[in-house]
Scaffold this motif. Structure first.
Motif, PDB file in Angstrom:
ATOM      1  N   THR A  74       0.613  11.415  -9.916  1.00 47.86           N
ATOM      2  CA  THR A  74      -0.277  12.574  -9.816  1.00 47.86           C
ATOM      3  C   THR A  74       0.507  13.858 -10.093  1.00 47.86           C
ATOM      4  O   THR A  74       0.040  14.733 -10.824  1.00 47.86           O
ATOM      5  CB  THR A  74      -0.932  12.630  -8.426  1.00 47.86           C
ATOM      6  OG1 THR A  74      -1.694  11.432  -8.224  1.00 47.86           O
ATOM      7  CG2 THR A  74      -1.838  13.830  -8.286  1.00 47.86           C
ATOM      8  N   ARG A  75       1.714  13.957  -9.522  1.00 49.18           N
ATOM      9  CA  ARG A  75       2.561  15.127  -9.794  1.00 49.18           C
ATOM     10  C   ARG A  75       2.912  15.210 -11.276  1.00 49.18           C
ATOM     11  O   ARG A  75       2.890  16.288 -11.872  1.00 49.18           O
ATOM     12  CB  ARG A  75       3.837  15.076  -8.951  1.00 49.18           C
ATOM     13  CG  ARG A  75       3.666  15.620  -7.546  1.00 49.18           C
ATOM     14  CD  ARG A  75       5.005  15.848  -6.863  1.00 49.18           C
ATOM     15  NE  ARG A  75       5.824  14.660  -6.747  1.00 49.18           N
ATOM     16  CZ  ARG A  75       5.768  13.774  -5.761  1.00 49.18           C
ATOM     17  NH1 ARG A  75       4.926  13.955  -4.773  1.00 49.18           N
ATOM     18  NH2 ARG A  75       6.551  12.723  -5.744  1.00 49.18           N
ATOM     19  N   LYS A 134       0.837  -1.195   0.000  1.00 49.79           N
ATOM     20  CA  LYS A 134       0.000   0.000   0.000  1.00 49.79           C
ATOM     21  C   LYS A 134       0.876   1.251   0.000  1.00 49.79           C
ATOM     22  O   LYS A 134       0.613   2.201  -0.749  1.00 49.79           O
ATOM     23  CB  LYS A 134      -0.917  -0.004   1.218  1.00 49.79           C
ATOM     24  CG  LYS A 134      -1.774   1.227   1.355  1.00 49.79           C
ATOM     25  CD  LYS A 134      -2.534   1.202   2.665  1.00 49.79           C
ATOM     26  CE  LYS A 134      -3.155   2.558   2.931  1.00 49.79           C
ATOM     27  NZ  LYS A 134      -3.566   2.729   4.308  1.00 49.79           N
ATOM     28  N   GLU A 135       1.913   1.279   0.811  1.00 55.55           N
ATOM     29  CA  GLU A 135       2.827   2.421   0.860  1.00 55.55           C
ATOM     30  C   GLU A 135       3.506   2.635  -0.489  1.00 55.55           C
ATOM     31  O   GLU A 135       3.614   3.764  -0.963  1.00 55.55           O
ATOM     32  CB  GLU A 135       3.889   2.216   1.956  1.00 55.55           C
ATOM     33  CG  GLU A 135       3.379   2.393   3.354  1.00 55.55           C
ATOM     34  CD  GLU A 135       2.866   3.799   3.609  1.00 55.55           C
ATOM     35  OE1 GLU A 135       3.498   4.764   3.133  1.00 55.55           O
ATOM     36  OE2 GLU A 135       1.818   3.922   4.263  1.00 55.55           O
ATOM     37  N   ILE A 136       3.936   1.544  -1.103  1.00 54.35           N
ATOM     38  CA  ILE A 136       4.584   1.643  -2.421  1.00 54.35           C
ATOM     39  C   ILE A 136       3.606   2.220  -3.439  1.00 54.35           C
ATOM     40  O   ILE A 136       3.942   3.118  -4.208  1.00 54.35           O
ATOM     41  CB  ILE A 136       5.106   0.258  -2.873  1.00 54.35           C
ATOM     42  CG1 ILE A 136       6.290  -0.170  -1.998  1.00 54.35           C
ATOM     43  CG2 ILE A 136       5.489   0.268  -4.350  1.00 54.35           C
ATOM     44  CD1 ILE A 136       6.722  -1.604  -2.184  1.00 54.35           C
ATOM     45  N   GLU A 147       0.925   4.035  -2.858  1.00 63.30           N
ATOM     46  CA  GLU A 147       0.617   5.435  -2.547  1.00 63.30           C
ATOM     47  C   GLU A 147       1.743   6.349  -3.022  1.00 63.30           C
ATOM     48  O   GLU A 147       1.492   7.438  -3.542  1.00 63.30           O
ATOM     49  CB  GLU A 147       0.363   5.604  -1.047  1.00 63.30           C
ATOM     50  CG  GLU A 147      -0.984   5.065  -0.601  1.00 63.30           C
ATOM     51  CD  GLU A 147      -1.201   5.140   0.898  1.00 63.30           C
ATOM     52  OE1 GLU A 147      -0.218   5.344   1.646  1.00 63.30           O
ATOM     53  OE2 GLU A 147      -2.353   4.977   1.325  1.00 63.30           O
ATOM     54  N   THR A 148       2.980   5.905  -2.864  1.00 66.01           N
ATOM     55  CA  THR A 148       4.123   6.691  -3.343  1.00 66.01           C
ATOM     56  C   THR A 148       4.080   6.819  -4.862  1.00 66.01           C
ATOM     57  O   THR A 148       4.267   7.909  -5.407  1.00 66.01           O
ATOM     58  CB  THR A 148       5.446   6.031  -2.904  1.00 66.01           C
ATOM     59  OG1 THR A 148       5.458   5.934  -1.469  1.00 66.01           O
ATOM     60  CG2 THR A 148       6.645   6.812  -3.383  1.00 66.01           C
ATOM     61  N   LYS A 149       3.827   5.702  -5.543  1.00 66.25           N
ATOM     62  CA  LYS A 149       3.717   5.746  -6.999  1.00 66.25           C
ATOM     63  C   LYS A 149       2.568   6.648  -7.419  1.00 66.25           C
ATOM     64  O   LYS A 149       2.681   7.402  -8.396  1.00 66.25           O
ATOM     65  CB  LYS A 149       3.518   4.341  -7.570  1.00 66.25           C
ATOM     66  CG  LYS A 149       4.762   3.502  -7.559  1.00 66.25           C
ATOM     67  CD  LYS A 149       4.531   2.142  -8.166  1.00 66.25           C
ATOM     68  CE  LYS A 149       5.793   1.307  -8.143  1.00 66.25           C
ATOM     69  NZ  LYS A 149       5.593  -0.022  -8.740  1.00 66.25           N
ATOM     70  N   ASN A 150       1.455   6.566  -6.700  1.00 60.25           N
ATOM     71  CA  ASN A 150       0.287   7.391  -7.013  1.00 60.25           C
ATOM     72  C   ASN A 150       0.623   8.877  -6.885  1.00 60.25           C
ATOM     73  O   ASN A 150       0.266   9.680  -7.750  1.00 60.25           O
ATOM     74  CB  ASN A 150      -0.885   7.022  -6.108  1.00 60.25           C
ATOM     75  CG  ASN A 150      -2.154   7.755  -6.481  1.00 60.25           C
ATOM     76  OD1 ASN A 150      -2.395   8.033  -7.642  1.00 60.25           O
ATOM     77  ND2 ASN A 150      -2.971   8.066  -5.494  1.00 60.25           N
ATOM     78  N   ARG A 151       1.324   9.243  -5.802  1.00 58.60           N
ATOM     79  CA  ARG A 151       1.723  10.644  -5.628  1.00 58.60           C
ATOM     80  C   ARG A 151       2.648  11.089  -6.761  1.00 58.60           C
ATOM     81  O   ARG A 151       2.494  12.187  -7.316  1.00 58.60           O
ATOM     82  CB  ARG A 151       2.398  10.834  -4.275  1.00 58.60           C
ATOM     83  CG  ARG A 151       1.437  10.873  -3.092  1.00 58.60           C
ATOM     84  CD  ARG A 151       2.124  11.300  -1.807  1.00 58.60           C
ATOM     85  NE  ARG A 151       3.149  10.375  -1.367  1.00 58.60           N
ATOM     86  CZ  ARG A 151       2.939   9.301  -0.604  1.00 58.60           C
ATOM     87  NH1 ARG A 151       1.722   9.015  -0.196  1.00 58.60           N
ATOM     88  NH2 ARG A 151       3.943   8.531  -0.246  1.00 58.60           N
ATOM     89  N   THR A 152       3.594  10.230  -7.121  1.00 56.98           N
ATOM     90  CA  THR A 152       4.527  10.548  -8.203  1.00 56.98           C
ATOM     91  C   THR A 152       3.785  10.740  -9.521  1.00 56.98           C
ATOM     92  O   THR A 152       4.023  11.714 -10.245  1.00 56.98           O
ATOM     93  CB  THR A 152       5.577   9.419  -8.347  1.00 56.98           C
ATOM     94  OG1 THR A 152       6.268   9.261  -7.102  1.00 56.98           O
ATOM     95  CG2 THR A 152       6.571   9.724  -9.459  1.00 56.98           C
TER      96      THR A 152
END
Length: 135
Positions: A66-67, A55-57, A59-64
């Motif tokens: 999204t940016r 999940k953390e991985i 979420e990090t990919k999702n933030r990246t």
């Protein structure tokens, strides 16, 4: 009567021994069930930890991502603005070109008219200068 009590005592001892054996068997089953339950809980906790890490991985990919999408949207917006400016400039240049072409056509007509008038005058002067010679 002693035989009766001895027999009763023997039967009771057998029953007690059977109950104790059954109790030990149940205790063993409970202990075994607890160990199995503990093992299952351990497996489930490991699975939860794995899922939380995944999940953390994600979420990090999702933030990246999204940016990255936001940056691309900004680039597209800037390009759209530049494209609109270029289209406006092109429209203005076409309008100016049209006006220049119209002015050019007008000047050509005026020039043709002036040349015609000049030729007419020159011809009239030439005829006028030849008349006295012919007389």
């Amino acid at each position: 009567m002693d035989i009766f009590f001895a027999d009763l005592k023997a039967r009771t001892a057998k029953e007690c021994l059977g109950l104790e054996t059954e109790k030990l068997s149940l205790d063993d089953d409970k202990t075994k069930a607890k160990w199995e339950e503990h093992a299952q809980m351990s497996v489930l906790l490991d699975k939860v930890r794995e899922l939380e890490a995944a999940k953390e991985i994600l979420e990090t990919k999702n933030r990246t991502l999204t940016r990255a999408v936001e940056e691309r949207q900004q680039v597209i917006k800037a390009r759209d603005t530049a494209m609109q400016q270029l289209q406006d400039d092109l429209h203005l240049a076409n309008l100016e070109l049209s006006q220049c072409e119209q002015r050019n056509r007008q000047l050509v007509r005026e020039n043709d008219d002036l040349v015609q008038r000049w030729l007419t005058r020159i011809n009239a002067e030439a005829e006028a200068s030849e008349r006295p010679r012919q007389r």
